[in-house]
Design a protein around this motif. Structure first.
Motif, short mmCIF file in Angstrom:
data_model
loop_
_atom_site.label_atom_id
_atom_site.label_comp_id
_atom_site.label_asym_id
_atom_site.label_seq_id
_atom_site.Cartn_x
_atom_site.Cartn_y
_atom_site.Cartn_z
N SER A 116 -7.00 9.86 8.26
CA SER A 116 -6.34 8.84 7.43
C SER A 116 -4.84 8.75 7.71
CB SER A 116 -6.54 9.15 5.94
OG SER A 116 -7.85 8.85 5.55
N MET B 271 1.47 4.31 -2.97
CA MET B 271 1.52 5.74 -2.67
C MET B 271 2.82 6.36 -3.18
SD MET B 271 0.20 5.72 1.30
CE MET B 271 -0.39 7.40 1.51
N ASP C 244 0.84 -1.20 0.00
CA ASP C 244 0.00 0.00 0.00
C ASP C 244 0.88 1.25 0.00
OD1 ASP C 244 0.60 -1.06 2.56
OD2 ASP C 244 -1.04 0.02 3.52
N ASN C 245 1.97 1.20 0.73
CA ASN C 245 2.90 2.33 0.70
C ASN C 245 3.56 2.47 -0.67
OD1 ASN C 245 4.35 4.53 1.68
ND2 ASN C 245 6.00 3.25 2.46
N ASP D 297 -5.05 4.02 -0.28
CA ASP D 297 -3.82 4.78 -0.03
C ASP D 297 -3.34 5.48 -1.30
OD1 ASP D 297 -3.59 4.37 2.68
OD2 ASP D 297 -2.37 2.58 2.49
N ASP E 98 -7.07 -1.65 0.69
CA ASP E 98 -5.89 -1.15 1.40
C ASP E 98 -4.97 -0.43 0.43
OD1 ASP E 98 -3.88 -0.81 3.29
OD2 ASP E 98 -3.19 -2.89 3.20
N ARG F 197 -13.21 5.72 3.00
CA ARG F 197 -11.99 6.52 2.79
C ARG F 197 -12.23 7.53 1.68
NH1 ARG F 197 -6.80 4.36 4.07
NH2 ARG F 197 -6.11 6.20 2.97
#
Ligand SMILES: [Mg+2]
Ligand SMILES: [Mg+2]
Lengths: 363, 363
Positions: free
Chosen positions: B278, A226, A222-223, B250, B246, B100
């Protein structure tokens, strides 16, 4: 060096023809033989991957693949659909390592959704494991739940799994690729939640110890999704599983804004590989002579580099592509105000001309 | 109306204090009671989610949550780590629907990685199923492979699963949320490869038939990751499973460029919910009075709208936040040249002042 040429469906024949033209001007001892695949093979021989095509691919040193698929085959039984050809080739040839570069050409920076300063000069390589993970894991199916939140109700399930040798071999591929680049590997996992990816991370660290010259870091998926948006240039080589790689390689390709420019490779353990553009068969524009052949031409360059050990010939193709972009030539998908719109064949001819000119200049 | 206030760790106490201040000026009959959670609760009571905190949360009509976590707890056994508090609350309260929103405020458009025209006015809502999928599915673990590519080798595995009632309830949540917005739902799956998500898609279509006024479409997760980058404004409500949600929530949050502005909610089947920013606990800036309280203040607005049936009060908070942004007030995370940098408390005071002014003007 034997190359199996599998043009396939839709724009496949048009774009592969240009790549073949480019390969032919390189003065290399290349034997190229063409065979039908996908919907074209189903029409000709009743199967998307006929035995003769598979045999040609097995006998070749590398495969140049166009694209498969067309809406008109959507009603066929799943095993007869064009997409089965690529799955069959991966499986029968053991192509477990998928290379998906995401490169943003300086001349096309404006085409990205991202601000120019974030993508100018972007050059990352996503390496996706291609034959394991939840996309192939057994058991899978539908059943009555015996536990969970609603025991007794209908449920569907799949199994995510990776074995140690599967992770080890893709890890070695990633570290070796990083050695030829900026010596940094980011392994993407979800080790905080998934047993499979805690194991993935553990094995990556073990294999990484054999490559002390390569820096290894770890990032949750998920990071990573981003960070690709926020600062894509922080990455060099990204290695991950089949499902996370499916998602992230497409996200990264779209960041460049010019998916019509992106090649890909799928390699076995001996670096024999199948090379194809990252885009699809685009049946809506097939036969119109307007498709962008550059992703396929760049796939041919990847083939020369990874499977045929001809890095100089690969570099000549890549330089020629840069040159035609600098000349302002653009197919419709990458065209913008102030540049010259050309068709598939003109673009291929321009690359050939750029290669020939360079050759003459050097000679 | 009883609200459990759980500030938590890091910047949690600072940002929640501002949200409480905002709630207090609304002249609503709100009973607020505070309890420790996360690392703060571990310090005070030896557990990140003490019985007394859980009981308070159970007795309340809604929960306002700050953030938990700090590097100093990284060495604790997993069940004692701060993050377990939020997992425990979700589980014990049956909070299966995670809202979200990804909103790009006009005044902050420049903060996005994307070109302004692609994100100006962005307002999408990602609804993530929160208690099922491969993140919780049993069985899971390590074992010796009995089949697959390398039988006999060590492997790790997880189980993806969704039951019909789990999919049905999140589907209803999504369709009902879309009715209050632009009446479009995009269900994200990987039905072409996964049994679980073919089932997910089938059930979405069944439930969708009960909402003929809402348009339903389906998108593969890899394509969704691309479309979020290419044209995020095409989406209204996106509904998906725990893992895909998830990743995509993000990615979508990062698209806005200002994650310090984004609230979230986790709801049960009766719309009782837990509301939190968040972003995380940001221990690096805790205690400095510089954290952005707006995501928490906007979480309080979501709470008024979704759990406490006070849409007008929610709208007043949202308008006040718009007003302080238009005044040019910015915390450090969203500051840019030409705007006025303010601290956590000043930002909260400005929101309170904007609410009070509007009240006076109306009265
Ligand atoms: Mg994909
Ligand atoms: Mg996440």
């Amino acid at each position: 060096m034997k190359i199996a040429i599998l043009p396939g469906d839709g724009i496949g024949t048009e774009i592969v023809a240009e790549a073949v033209k480019v390969l032919k001007v390189l003065d290399l001892p290349l034997e190229m033989e063409t065979a039908p695949v996908g919907g074209a093979a189903y029409e000709a021989a009743g199967h998307p991957l006929p035995d003769s095509t598979l045999q040609l691919a097995k006998d070749a040193d590398a495969i140049l693949f166009g694209a498969v698929g067309d809406w008109k085959y959507d009603k066929l039984d799943r095993p007869l659909r064009p997409e089965q050809a690529i799955l069959g080739l991966r499986k029968h040839l053991g192509l477990f390592a998928n290379f998906r570069p995401a490169i943003c050409y300086e001349q096309l920076t404006h085409a990205s959704s991202l601000k120019p300063e974030l993508v100018a000069g972007l050059d990352i390589l996503i390496i996706r494991e291609l034959t394991g993970d939840i996309y192939f894991g057994q058991p899978r199916g539908r059943r009555t739940a015996v536990d969970g939140h609603f025991p007794g109700s209908e449920e569907a399930f799949d199994t995510m799994r990776y074995s140690r040798p599967e992770i080890e071999r893709i890890a070695h591929v990633a570290f070796q690729a990083a050695r030829k680049r900026n010596k940094r590997v980011t392994s993407v996992d979800k080790a905080n939640v998934l047993e499979t990816f805690q194991f993935w991370k553990d094995v990556m660290i073990e294999v990484g110890a054999e490559y002390p010259d390569v820096e290894l870091d770890h990032m949750y998926v998920d990071n990573a999704a981003m960070q690709l948006v926020k600062a894509p240039k922080r990455f060099d080589v990204v290695v991950t599983g089949n499902m996370f790689g499916d998602i992230l390689s497409d996200e990264a390709a779209m960041l460049t804004g010019s998916i019509g420019m992106l090649p890909s490779a799928s390699l076995d353990k001996n670096n024999k590989g199948l090379y194809e553009p990252s885009h699809g068969s685009a049946p809506d524009i097939a036969g119109k002579g307007i498709a962008n052949p550059l992703a396929t031409i760049l796939s041919a360059a990847m083939m020369l580099k990874f499977s045929l050990n001809q890095p100089e010939a690969a570099a000549r193709i890549e330089a020629a592509v840069g040159s035609v972009l600098s000349q302002g030539l653009r197919t419709a998908d990458i065209w913008s105000e102030g540049t010259q719109k050309v068709g598939t064949r003109e673009m291929g001819d321009a690359v050939v001309a750029a290669i020939t000119t360079t050759k003459t200049m050097k000679g």
